[in-house]
Design a protein around this motif. Structure first.
Motif, PDB file in Angstrom:
ATOM      1  N   MET A   1      88.298  30.790   4.497  1.00 34.62           N
ATOM      2  CA  MET A   1      88.454  32.244   4.270  1.00 34.62           C
ATOM      3  C   MET A   1      88.551  32.521   2.775  1.00 34.62           C
ATOM      4  SD  MET A   1      90.658  34.406   6.850  1.00 34.62           S
ATOM      5  CE  MET A   1      91.922  33.343   7.510  1.00 34.62           C
ATOM      6  N   ASN A   2      87.841  33.512   2.343  1.00 39.64           N
ATOM      7  CA  ASN A   2      87.919  33.784   0.913  1.00 39.64           C
ATOM      8  C   ASN A   2      89.089  34.716   0.596  1.00 39.64           C
ATOM      9  OD1 ASN A   2      86.985  36.120   1.886  1.00 39.64           O
ATOM     10  ND2 ASN A   2      85.048  36.097   0.779  1.00 39.64           N
ATOM     11  N   LEU A   3      89.424  34.745  -0.665  1.00 40.15           N
ATOM     12  CA  LEU A   3      90.616  35.485  -1.098  1.00 40.15           C
ATOM     13  C   LEU A   3      90.474  36.982  -0.852  1.00 40.15           C
ATOM     14  CD1 LEU A   3      91.644  33.746  -4.408  1.00 40.15           C
ATOM     15  CD2 LEU A   3      92.761  33.697  -2.183  1.00 40.15           C
ATOM     16  N   GLN A   4      89.238  37.449  -1.001  1.00 42.40           N
ATOM     17  CA  GLN A   4      89.025  38.886  -0.865  1.00 42.40           C
ATOM     18  C   GLN A   4      89.453  39.380   0.517  1.00 42.40           C
ATOM     19  OE1 GLN A   4      88.086  39.977  -3.807  1.00 42.40           O
ATOM     20  NE2 GLN A   4      88.690  41.965  -2.977  1.00 42.40           N
ATOM     21  N   VAL A   5      89.030  38.619   1.516  1.00 41.52           N
ATOM     22  CA  VAL A   5      89.375  38.998   2.887  1.00 41.52           C
ATOM     23  C   VAL A   5      90.874  38.924   3.074  1.00 41.52           C
ATOM     24  CG1 VAL A   5      89.128  38.344   5.296  1.00 41.52           C
ATOM     25  CG2 VAL A   5      87.161  38.248   3.771  1.00 41.52           C
ATOM     26  N   LEU A   6      91.484  37.881   2.525  1.00 40.18           N
ATOM     27  CA  LEU A   6      92.929  37.749   2.681  1.00 40.18           C
ATOM     28  C   LEU A   6      93.655  38.906   2.014  1.00 40.18           C
ATOM     29  CD1 LEU A   6      93.429  33.949   2.343  1.00 40.18           C
ATOM     30  CD2 LEU A   6      93.926  35.393   4.293  1.00 40.18           C
ATOM     31  N   ALA A   7      93.151  39.295   0.846  1.00 41.25           N
ATOM     32  CA  ALA A   7      93.780  40.431   0.167  1.00 41.25           C
ATOM     33  C   ALA A   7      93.683  41.669   1.040  1.00 41.25           C
ATOM     34  CB  ALA A   7      93.099  40.693  -1.175  1.00 41.25           C
ATOM     35  N   GLN A   8      92.533  41.808   1.713  1.00 42.78           N
ATOM     36  CA  GLN A   8      92.387  42.966   2.599  1.00 42.78           C
ATOM     37  C   GLN A   8      93.357  42.897   3.756  1.00 42.78           C
ATOM     38  OE1 GLN A   8      88.490  43.715   4.040  1.00 42.78           O
ATOM     39  NE2 GLN A   8      87.711  43.938   1.972  1.00 42.78           N
ATOM     40  N   VAL A   9      93.476  41.679   4.320  1.00 43.85           N
ATOM     41  CA  VAL A   9      94.418  41.514   5.439  1.00 43.85           C
ATOM     42  C   VAL A   9      95.815  41.865   4.968  1.00 43.85           C
ATOM     43  CG1 VAL A   9      95.464  39.827   6.985  1.00 43.85           C
ATOM     44  CG2 VAL A   9      93.013  39.799   6.582  1.00 43.85           C
ATOM     45  N   ASN A  10      96.140  41.391   3.761  1.00 42.54           N
ATOM     46  CA  ASN A  10      97.455  41.664   3.207  1.00 42.54           C
ATOM     47  C   ASN A  10      97.693  43.165   3.085  1.00 42.54           C
ATOM     48  OD1 ASN A  10      98.820  42.066   0.170  1.00 42.54           O
ATOM     49  ND2 ASN A  10      99.957  40.849   1.647  1.00 42.54           N
ATOM     50  N   SER A  11      96.722  43.876   2.524  1.00 35.76           N
ATOM     51  CA  SER A  11      96.954  45.309   2.336  1.00 35.76           C
ATOM     52  C   SER A  11      96.957  46.029   3.677  1.00 35.76           C
ATOM     53  CB  SER A  11      95.929  45.912   1.384  1.00 35.76           C
ATOM     54  OG  SER A  11      94.667  45.867   1.951  1.00 35.76           O
ATOM     55  N   PHE A  12      96.200  45.493   4.617  1.00 39.63           N
ATOM     56  CA  PHE A  12      96.210  46.121   5.937  1.00 39.63           C
ATOM     57  C   PHE A  12      97.565  45.959   6.613  1.00 39.63           C
ATOM     58  CE2 PHE A  12      95.040  46.526  10.409  1.00 39.63           C
ATOM     59  CZ  PHE A  12      94.384  47.734  10.327  1.00 39.63           C
ATOM     60  N   LEU A  13      98.128  44.747   6.472  1.00 39.59           N
ATOM     61  CA  LEU A  13      99.454  44.530   7.054  1.00 39.59           C
ATOM     62  C   LEU A  13     100.488  45.406   6.355  1.00 39.59           C
ATOM     63  CD1 LEU A  13      99.234  40.721   7.582  1.00 39.59           C
ATOM     64  CD2 LEU A  13      99.636  42.416   9.356  1.00 39.59           C
ATOM     65  N   ALA A  14     100.311  45.576   5.051  1.00 39.18           N
ATOM     66  CA  ALA A  14     101.223  46.465   4.326  1.00 39.18           C
ATOM     67  C   ALA A  14     101.151  47.854   4.922  1.00 39.18           C
ATOM     68  CB  ALA A  14     100.838  46.505   2.850  1.00 39.18           C
ATOM     69  N   ALA A  15      99.923  48.302   5.213  1.00 40.55           N
ATOM     70  CA  ALA A  15      99.758  49.622   5.814  1.00 40.55           C
ATOM     71  C   ALA A  15     100.473  49.685   7.148  1.00 40.55           C
ATOM     72  CB  ALA A  15      98.280  49.926   5.982  1.00 40.55           C
ATOM     73  N   LEU A  16     100.376  48.594   7.924  1.00 39.32           N
ATOM     74  CA  LEU A  16     101.027  48.589   9.237  1.00 39.32           C
ATOM     75  C   LEU A  16     102.546  48.627   9.097  1.00 39.32           C
ATOM     76  CD1 LEU A  16      98.810  46.110  11.249  1.00 39.32           C
ATOM     77  CD2 LEU A  16      99.030  48.571  11.549  1.00 39.32           C
ATOM     78  N   VAL A  17     103.067  47.900   8.096  1.00 37.06           N
ATOM     79  CA  VAL A  17     104.512  47.927   7.882  1.00 37.06           C
ATOM     80  C   VAL A  17     104.951  49.349   7.554  1.00 37.06           C
ATOM     81  CG1 VAL A  17     106.338  47.196   6.315  1.00 37.06           C
ATOM     82  CG2 VAL A  17     104.721  45.533   7.197  1.00 37.06           C
ATOM     83  N   LEU A  18     104.174  50.003   6.695  1.00 37.33           N
ATOM     84  CA  LEU A  18     104.490  51.385   6.337  1.00 37.33           C
ATOM     85  C   LEU A  18     104.414  52.277   7.569  1.00 37.33           C
ATOM     86  CD1 LEU A  18     105.126  53.100   3.898  1.00 37.33           C
ATOM     87  CD2 LEU A  18     102.707  53.570   3.655  1.00 37.33           C
ATOM     88  N   LEU A  19     103.415  52.020   8.380  1.00 37.90           N
ATOM     89  CA  LEU A  19     103.236  52.820   9.594  1.00 37.90           C
ATOM     90  C   LEU A  19     104.440  52.664  10.512  1.00 37.90           C
ATOM     91  CD1 LEU A  19     101.357  54.576  11.221  1.00 37.90           C
ATOM     92  CD2 LEU A  19     100.376  52.533  12.203  1.00 37.90           C
ATOM     93  N   THR A  20     104.888  51.414  10.702  1.00 40.00           N
ATOM     94  CA  THR A  20     106.049  51.225  11.584  1.00 40.00           C
ATOM     95  C   THR A  20     107.278  51.882  10.978  1.00 40.00           C
ATOM     96  OG1 THR A  20     106.169  49.052  10.600  1.00 40.00           O
ATOM     97  CG2 THR A  20     105.435  49.172  12.877  1.00 40.00           C
ATOM     98  N   ALA A  21     107.379  51.840   9.646  1.00 42.56           N
ATOM     99  CA  ALA A  21     108.530  52.493   9.016  1.00 42.56           C
ATOM    100  C   ALA A  21     108.522  53.980   9.351  1.00 42.56           C
ATOM    101  CB  ALA A  21     108.482  52.280   7.509  1.00 42.56           C
ATOM    102  N   PHE A  22     107.352  54.600   9.240  1.00 40.07           N
ATOM    103  CA  PHE A  22     107.266  56.034   9.558  1.00 40.07           C
ATOM    104  C   PHE A  22     107.489  56.274  11.044  1.00 40.07           C
ATOM    105  CE2 PHE A  22     105.374  56.871   5.418  1.00 40.07           C
ATOM    106  CZ  PHE A  22     105.975  58.074   5.135  1.00 40.07           C
TER     107      PHE A  22
END
Lengths: 679, 315, 221
Positions: C1-22
């Motif tokens: 897996m390349n870093l770019q995809v992982l960075a995307q996964v990371n930011s996507f999970l961040a979005a999900l964490v924010l979503l659960t917070a809301f």
């Protein structure tokens, strides 16, 4: 070939003729009204032509009049910006003057018609002069004449104390504003000469000057708040809902449609033309105040059930929308993005013109309704579409336009504003990128609430059944009133369907102020399509949308009526209960109830339901009474404390007054001694 | 020849929209019946309903004005016009530049404006009630829908539907939180805009809860048929609008017949899935109290705003 | 897996964490709050593992497992037991209405974006853009504690805040040292136990868990 500036001066002078008529044929009111308003209409047309030529002509004309004070003559200037505003003012004045022929005749005997005619013409002429003025002195003189004339127009029915109070409030606000503007000019002229003399009172001198940021900020804030008081920006809006309802409707149409716009003119003139270089927070402040005015204005409007008060609050809303465009333009300008700034400025100015047209139309319609029903409370009306078919159709055009719905004009300017909002990601400040889209959401909220409000207005006044108690016979408005309204409706439609042509014409304004054009980007698809940024980004074709909808409707209608359709008319189904009464309809108060529940925290609401018990038993109430009072919170927050302070202070000062001449002599004596000691 | 093809595609799409919309509505009803353990009347039932209404005579209240009679045509007409600008079967629509996504929403708003007026025209309590509630719901939906659009247009660098769809369809498949948020917001907004549970219940005439049905209570015959059909087209278009913005893969880019056939086929599948998702949401939720709707629509707004925020923060 | 995809996964999970917070901010039912909290923990733990993979910091796998076991399984279980034992069934009362709370939440996200801007400029980590989300999660947790009346929701708010801090540590510096993380995890666990025992006693003694009752402690003069 006559030069535009000469034509506009001729038009201003022509407004004196109706005033002369009052003297000459004052004893024949019918002829007086007919002739004087025809002349006003004609004079306004001159200005329309002059304004259109000035915008299209790409050159700036200047003139010095040998009027004014010695050594301080009046300077006039007609450039694209003033040409545009003269065009707008002239166009609406033309429509309203045509309308006034019938409206003023119908006011009835005993009304001070002569006074109305005199001040009406002075008022319009003064608005033209405000736009033409090119020095502080001329501007302020015209500004004050405009304020005074409109004060007397608001005072038209001075028999009632509420009218006098409204006019007084208007006068106070207008003067507070005028003082701020005066100070602002003082600062600018002073900085230009280093506070030595007043020779640099012309706008030309101010344009040439370079203002240090500190002084520029002072001058901008003073003038902005001065103009804001006139434009009715929240929190300076309190006079609007008081003054507009009491003025005659043709005057309200002019005041709301174009007088408020002179303040917009002032803001644009001072920021973009005179100061020119400014930091981004100025624009942000204008944007925020615009958003607050837009949302609060429409919410307050929703709560009203007095038709003219409601329209007055909508002026607050629309001034807000205009300021959103101008604020965005200022933000883009301060970050040196001229093309985007041009788009936002055009959006604001386009809305200025649109608002003049549809608000003028709505006030004219309101005048026709008031005239026919003698009623201002919407809850006493209903079903007027059957009695006043023409007026209702024109009023509907106004309602659709102000609700920002295609294919009418309000939508075009709101769409342009949205496009300007969408350009915000190119700003270099990260925080603004995030915050500005929120502004777009508020604008969308405003549009939707305005639509709700005008469903209420049109639905309650024109649809359903008559709710009122009075048995007044309602008749359709006369020909001249209908003519005025139909012209304004036509303008609304044309501005909505053919925006590309109008924007090509208006482009000269942005070119002269911002040195950036939209035409290079918008001309790709020709007049049918409006592509403000780039055809790839966004496009709108008013003609095609209109033709498409009309065509599909027509085809469907024809297909369904191949064989004659039969429609049977029956009474409304009452579910078998007792007969339905008009009281069971939704009215303005019940229509806005959900909004009161949701946005109630913004208002000072007092709501009471009282059950009137029957004599026999309290558990079986016979009758219930509903009491509702919705008040503006700003009055209590901002104005009440100030007024209380002022009253207290005056009372304190009043103690100096004894009525004895000796005491007064002592005051003078002490003053002289103190002065001598100090100097 | 080129121009002729374009006109042909445009007409084909309009026909697809007009003809398929009732089938989609029928499909949603069928799925709803299945999930609730009832026998369904079949996908074709909406067609039969419309046909029946067209045959019937029109009965109008005494005091109805021209607005009441004009509104059905406008509702239908505006829906068809929007149907010719949203990329559904092809991305080569020559009418598409005449209305971008903001205009599309505004055209729907015009239809709603007239519908609310028609509700108030007769002067019954129900009509006014429906109009008032509809405008209330609309005013809360509008900011949410605009923010969702804003996110999509930021990502697609355009508000033109064709360009958004092209930008997404041609770009690589990436996981974009902003688009996901905007997509969720859009689904919530579609539920509110098309009057489905939990916002409104299209299948009852329960006095205290109805919104859309309350406005059209007085309609009959061909007028009612047009309104019902218009509402179905509107529902269909909102779903296809969502597909064009969020899942545009497969919409024909070229003009050849094979591509368009595939595109129609894929669209039918996507619509089938979208219908299933909507039915699942609808079955899983209960009708909300009117003033709880602020929370539902607030959530939609929140999602859309998070979309914009995520676009700037995370991308 | 390349870093770019992982960075995307990371930011996507961040979005999900924010979503659960809301989602937690807008949720009225305590049971669903606990479930949402568990989801947040899950996203957090996946994110930690992803960051561990990207940065090849293997101790992050351990803290990911720790998060999974404590925040996804153990704490929600304890909270669930607490809710059942205390027989809390009715909806949570809020002090400020929910749409307003959400708007304040949005403002907090924007504010934390503004605050973390300088860090974003300086940092070179692939996860730097999620720092704003982490800070926002902390603030939203605090906001939840402020706007809710019920004591149990206050603990959940507290735990959500801790989640935010953990997330911040992961995205700002690729995680705290393992010892610190172990300590914090243990602290949180014990805190939850103590809260639970306390609440149980409080509610049996006073028949209420509303923190508004504390107002009666004020001395009236």
């Amino acid at each position: 070939m006559i030069a535009p500036i000469e034509l506009s001066i001729i038009s201003v002078v022509a407004f004196v003729i109706p005033v002369l008529f009052v003297v000459v044929i004052g004893n024949d009111p019918r002829r007086l009204i007919r002739m004087s308003f025809s002349v006003s209409a004609l004079a306004s047309l001159f200005s329309v032509v002059a304004g259109a030529m000035a915008v299209a002509g790409h050159n700036v004309e200047q003139l010095v009049l040998p009027l004014g004070l010695p050594t301080l003559p009046f300077h006039l200037r007609l450039d694209q910006l003033s040409g545009f505003f003269i065009f707008v003012v002239g166009l609406l004045s033309f429509f309203v003057s045509v309308y006034s022929v019938g409206y003023v005749s119908g006011l009835g005997a005993g009304k001070p018609v002569k006074r109305l005619i005199v001040f009406y013409n002075i008022f319009i002429a003064a608005m033209f002069m405000v736009c033409l003025a090119d020095d502080a002195l001329c501007f302020l003189v015209a500004w004050e004449v405009m304020a005074a004339a409109s004060y007397f127009l608001v005072m038209f029915e001075d028999g009632r104390s509420e009218n006098r109070r409204a006019a007084y409030l208007y006068m106070v606000m207008a003067h507070v504003g005028a003082v701020l503007i005066l100070l602002s000019f003082g600062v600018m002229a002073g900085v230009t000469t280093g506070f030595e003399d007043f020779s640099c009172y012309t706008f030309d001198a101010m344009r040439a000057a370079k203002f240090p940021l500190k002084w520029a900020t002072v001058a901008f804030l003073l003038s902005f708040f001065g103009f804001a008081a006139k434009a009715g920006v929240i929190p300076f809006h309190v006079w609007l809902p008081e003054a507009h309802p009491v003025a005659p409707s043709n005057v309200s149409a002019l005041m709301s449609g174009v007088m408020l716009k002179t303040a917009i003119y002032g803001i644009v003139r001072i920021t973009f033309d005179i100061i020119k270089v400014f930091p981004w927070w100025w624009g942000t402040m204008v944007l925020v105040l615009g958003l607050v005015s837009a949302v609060m204005g429409v919410l307050y409007a929703l709560m009203q059930h007095d038709l003219k008060k409601l329209l007055a609050y909508h002026s607050v809303e629309n001034i807000g929308i205009i300021l959103i465009g101008i604020g965005l333009s200022m933000i883009f300008t301060s970050f040196h993005l001229p093309v985007m700034a041009a788009l936002a400025l055009i959006a604001g100015l386009y809305h200025t013109m649109n608002h003049a047209m549809f608000k003028g139309l709505l006030f004219m319609g309101a005048g026709a309704v008031l005239h026919a029903t003698h009623e201002r409370n919407m809850d006493e009306m209903g079903g007027l579409i059957h009695l006043m078919p023409w007026t209702s159709a024109f009023f509907l055009v106004g309602c659709i336009s102000i609700s920002a719905l295609p294919p009418f004009n309000g939508f075009v300017s709101e769409w342009l504003t949205f496009q300007a909002f969408l350009l915000s990601p190119s700003l270099p400040v990260p925080l603004m990128k995030l915050l500005i889209p929120m502004g777009a959401a508020l604008l969308a909220l405003t549009g939707a609430l305005a639509a709700a409000c005008f469903v209420k207005v049109f639905g309650v006044i024109f649809l359903g059944n008559w709710r009122g108690h009075s048995q007044h016979v309602v008749t359709e408005a006369g020909w001249s009133m209908r003519a005025g309204m139909s012209l304004a409706s036509l303008a609304c439609l044309c501005l909505g369907v053919l925006p590309a042509i109008v924007i090509n014409w208006m482009d000269a304004i942005s070119e002269s102020l911002l040195k950036a054009r939209l035409v290079t980007t918008s001309g790709v698809y020709g007049w049918m399509w409006l592509t403000p940024v780039d055809p790839e980004r966004a496009s709108y074709s008013g003609p095609l949308v209109l033709i498409g909808i009309v065509a599909v409707c027509a085809v469907t209608y024809l297909l369904l009526h191949v064989k004659p359709g039969n429609i049977s008319r029956v009474p409304v189904w009452d579910c078998g209960f007792k007969k339905l009464t008009p009281k069971m309809q939704y009215n303005a108060v019940s229509f806005s109830m959900p909004f009161r529940r949701i946005f109630g925290f913004l208002f000072d609401i007092k709501e009471q339901i009282r059950l009137v018990p029957q004599h026999q038993h309290p558990a079986f109430p016979e009758n219930s009474q509903y009491y509702l009072r919705v008040r503006d919170r700003f009055w209590g927050w901002l104005y009440k404390p100030v007024i209380d302070r002022v009253v207290l202070l005056s009372r304190k000062t009043g103690m100096l007054q004894h009525g004895r001449i000796h005491v007064y002599l002592i005051y003078s004596f002490v003053t002289i001694i103190v002065l001598l000691a100090l100097l | 020849m080129k121009a002729l093809t374009l006109i042909f595609i445009e007409i084909l799409q309009a026909i697809v929209v007009i003809a398929l919309a009732p089938a989609f509505a029928g499909w949603v009803d069928v799925l709803k019946c299945w999930t609730q353990g009832r026998t369904s009347a079949g996908v074709m039932q909406p067609y039969r309903n419309i046909a029946k209404l067209f045959v019937k005579d029109v009965v109008i209240a005494d005091n109805a004005s021209w607005i009441f009679r004009f509104t059905p045509y406008l509702v239908f007409g505006s829906a068809v016009v929007v149907g010719s600008v949203v990329p559904i079967i092809s991305m080569n629509l020559f009418l598409a530049p005449s209305a971008d996504i903001i205009v599309v929403i505004a055209i729907f708003a015009t239809a709603r404006f007239f519908m609310a007026l028609a509700g108030m025209d007769i002067g019954t309590a129900f009509g006014g009630m429906g109009a008032s509630r509809e405008m209330m719901v609309a005013s809360l939906t509008e900011p949410a829908i605009l923010m969702a659009i804003f996110t999509v247009s930021l990502a697609g660098r355009s508000t033109s539907l064709l360009h958004i769809a092209r930008a997404f369809a041609s770009g690589a498949l990436v996981l974009r939180p902003s688009i996901v948020f905007a997509g969720i917001a859009f689904v919530l907004v579609v539920i509110a805009e098309t009057g489905r549970i939990p916002v409104d219940n299209p299948s009852t005439h329960l006095e205290l809860t109805m919104i859309h049905e309350a406005m059209i209570l007085e309609y009959s015959g061909r007028h009612l048929a047009l309104i019902e059909w218009g509402a179905m087209i509107r529902f269909f278009l909102f779903v296809t609008l969502g597909i064009a913005c969020f899942l545009p893969w497969g919409i024909a880019v070229t003009d050849n017949a094979g591509d368009i056939a595939t595109s129609v086929f894929l669209m039918v599948i996507k619509l089938g899935i979208a219908g299933a998702v909507l039915v699942l949401i609808e079955t899983g939720l209960a009708k909300m109290r009117l003033f709880r709707l602020t929370e539902f629509l607030g959530a939609a707004f929140l999602m859309a705003t998070l979309g914009v925020i995520a676009f700037f923060i995370l991308e | 897996m390349n870093l770019q995809v992982l960075a995307q996964v990371n930011s996507f999970l961040a979005a999900l964490v924010l979503l659960t917070a809301f989602a937690m901010l807008s949720q009225r039912k305590i049971n669903s709050l606990v479930t949402l909290f568990a989801w947040q923990g899950l996203f957090l733990s996946i994110n930690t593992a992803v960051v561990g993979f990207v940065a090849s910091k293997h101790h992050l796998y351990i803290s990911s497992l720790l998060t999974l076991s404590i925040k996804v399984i153990l704490l929600p279980y304890i909270l669930h037991v607490l809710v059942v034992r205390l027989k809390i069934r009715k909806e949570v009362e809020t002090i400020v209405n929910i749409p307003t709370t959400m708007l304040i939440g949005i403002a907090l996200v924007i504010f934390s974006y503004h605050l973390t801007a300088p860090v974003r400029e300086m940092s070179t980590l692939i996860t730097r853009s999620t720092l704003a989300v982490a800070l926002a999660t902390v603030m939203i947790g605090l906001l939840m504690m402020i706007t809710r009346k019920h004591a149990v929701t206050q603990i959940i708010g507290f735990l959500a805040m801790e989640n935010g801090l953990f997330f911040a540590a992961t995205s700002a510096t690729y995680g705290m040292p393992l010892v610190v993380e172990l300590g914090v995890a243990l602290d949180v666990l014990i805190a939850a136990f103590i809260f639970g025992i306390f609440f149980f006693h409080i509610s049996t003694t006073f028949d209420s868990l509303s923190v508004e009752q504390m107002e009666s402690l004020r001395e009236d003069n």
